[in-house]
Design an enzyme around this catalytic site. Sequence first.
Site, PDB file in Angstrom:
ATOM      1  CB  ILE A 176      -0.947   0.066   1.325  1.00 52.10           C
ATOM      2  CG1 ILE A 176      -1.899  -1.335   1.233  1.00 52.10           C
ATOM      3  CG2 ILE A 176      -1.738   1.338   1.390  1.00 52.10           C
ATOM      4  CD1 ILE A 176      -2.482  -1.484   2.431  1.00 52.10           C
ATOM      5  CG  PHE A 177       2.765   4.897  -2.824  1.00 53.41           C
ATOM      6  CD1 PHE A 177       4.011   4.819  -2.592  1.00 53.41           C
ATOM      7  CD2 PHE A 177       2.078   5.948  -3.311  1.00 53.41           C
ATOM      8  CE1 PHE A 177       4.644   5.982  -2.776  1.00 53.41           C
ATOM      9  CE2 PHE A 177       2.831   7.268  -3.509  1.00 53.41           C
ATOM     10  CZ  PHE A 177       4.133   7.173  -3.259  1.00 53.41           C
ATOM     11  N   GLY A 178       1.505   5.190   0.388  1.00 53.49           N
ATOM     12  CA  GLY A 178       1.160   6.593   0.996  1.00 53.49           C
ATOM     13  C   GLY A 178       2.037   7.545   0.621  1.00 53.49           C
ATOM     14  CE1 TYR A 179      -1.613   9.174  -2.321  1.00 51.54           C
ATOM     15  CE2 TYR A 179      -1.599  11.587  -2.746  1.00 51.54           C
ATOM     16  CZ  TYR A 179      -2.247  10.470  -2.660  1.00 51.54           C
ATOM     17  OH  TYR A 179      -3.691  10.438  -2.977  1.00 51.54           O
ATOM     18  N   GLY A 180       0.455  11.049   1.502  1.00 51.35           N
ATOM     19  CA  GLY A 180      -0.079  11.999   2.473  1.00 51.35           C
ATOM     20  C   GLY A 180       0.033  11.650   3.929  1.00 51.35           C
ATOM     21  CB  SER A 181      -2.123  11.611   6.671  1.00 50.95           C
ATOM     22  OG  SER A 181      -3.067  10.858   6.288  1.00 50.95           O
ATOM     23  CD  GLU A 231      -6.516   7.450   3.121  1.00 52.84           C
ATOM     24  OE1 GLU A 231      -6.563   8.379   2.514  1.00 52.84           O
ATOM     25  OE2 GLU A 231      -6.075   7.690   4.413  1.00 52.84           O
TER      26      GLU A 231
HETATM   27  C1  SIN Z   1      -5.283  12.301   8.638  1.00 48.28           C
HETATM   28  O1  SIN Z   1      -5.740  13.283   8.020  1.00 48.28           O
HETATM   29  O2  SIN Z   1      -4.452  12.292   9.556  1.00 48.28           O
HETATM   30  C2  SIN Z   1      -5.810  10.931   8.141  1.00 48.28           C
HETATM   31  C3  SIN Z   1      -6.852  11.236   6.885  1.00 48.28           C
HETATM   32  C4  SIN Z   1      -6.131  10.910   5.753  1.00 48.28           C
HETATM   33  O3  SIN Z   1      -5.589   9.644   5.573  1.00 48.28           O
HETATM   34  O4  SIN Z   1      -6.467  11.332   4.465  1.00 48.28           O
END
Ligand code: SIN
Length: 202
Positions: free
Chosen positions: A13-18, A93
Amino acid sequence: MKPQDIRTGSLWIFGYGSLVWKPDFKYRRSLVGFIRGYKRRFWHGDTFHRGSDEMPGRVVTLLEEDDTCTWGVAFEVTGSQIEESLAYLNIREAVRGGYGTHMVEFVPRDQSQPSVQALVYIATEDNPTYLGPASTDEIAAQIAVCRGKTGYNIEYLLRLAEFMRQSCPGVDDPHLFSIEKACLAVIRPLLLAAQKCAPAVN
Ligand code: SIN
């Protein structure tokens, strides 16, 4: 997601925000790296985590663009972690955030590691809370004042910028860093004013 990904017993799972600083699900390992063909923009509106219906916050989404890449973290989930993480992320999400899922090729920074297919959450302009482009100053002013059930919008911005500096040294992200700079310029006078109003401690 394609069912065969689950049959292999491993999902990335790729994350690029929080997600880069707060995955909040169990995973086997994580790798810093990038995906090609996408740019990160604070163009998605957030009425739950970092904003409200009255004052939507601004959070990142990905836009397709050739010759560009977005850095973040890929998390490998295995066994029962797959179903648990997907159930958790579907609420965080998709239901609350308005993001849809796509598969992308993730390239680890550590070149001894192979590229993998990874699931990524992307919000598109057909989503009702999508905000689209605005000037750096407009985006910064909005982030400076918004707050949602998960916390302040500015925390989201500053932690993402901190991740880029600490985990991806030397990688520029002009959109992110210019909004960070503009946002700090907005809140600095407010912090100074608050300091002046604070009672003196003897
Ligand atoms: C967050 O804003 O801390 C969680 C929400 C998200 O992953 O977009």
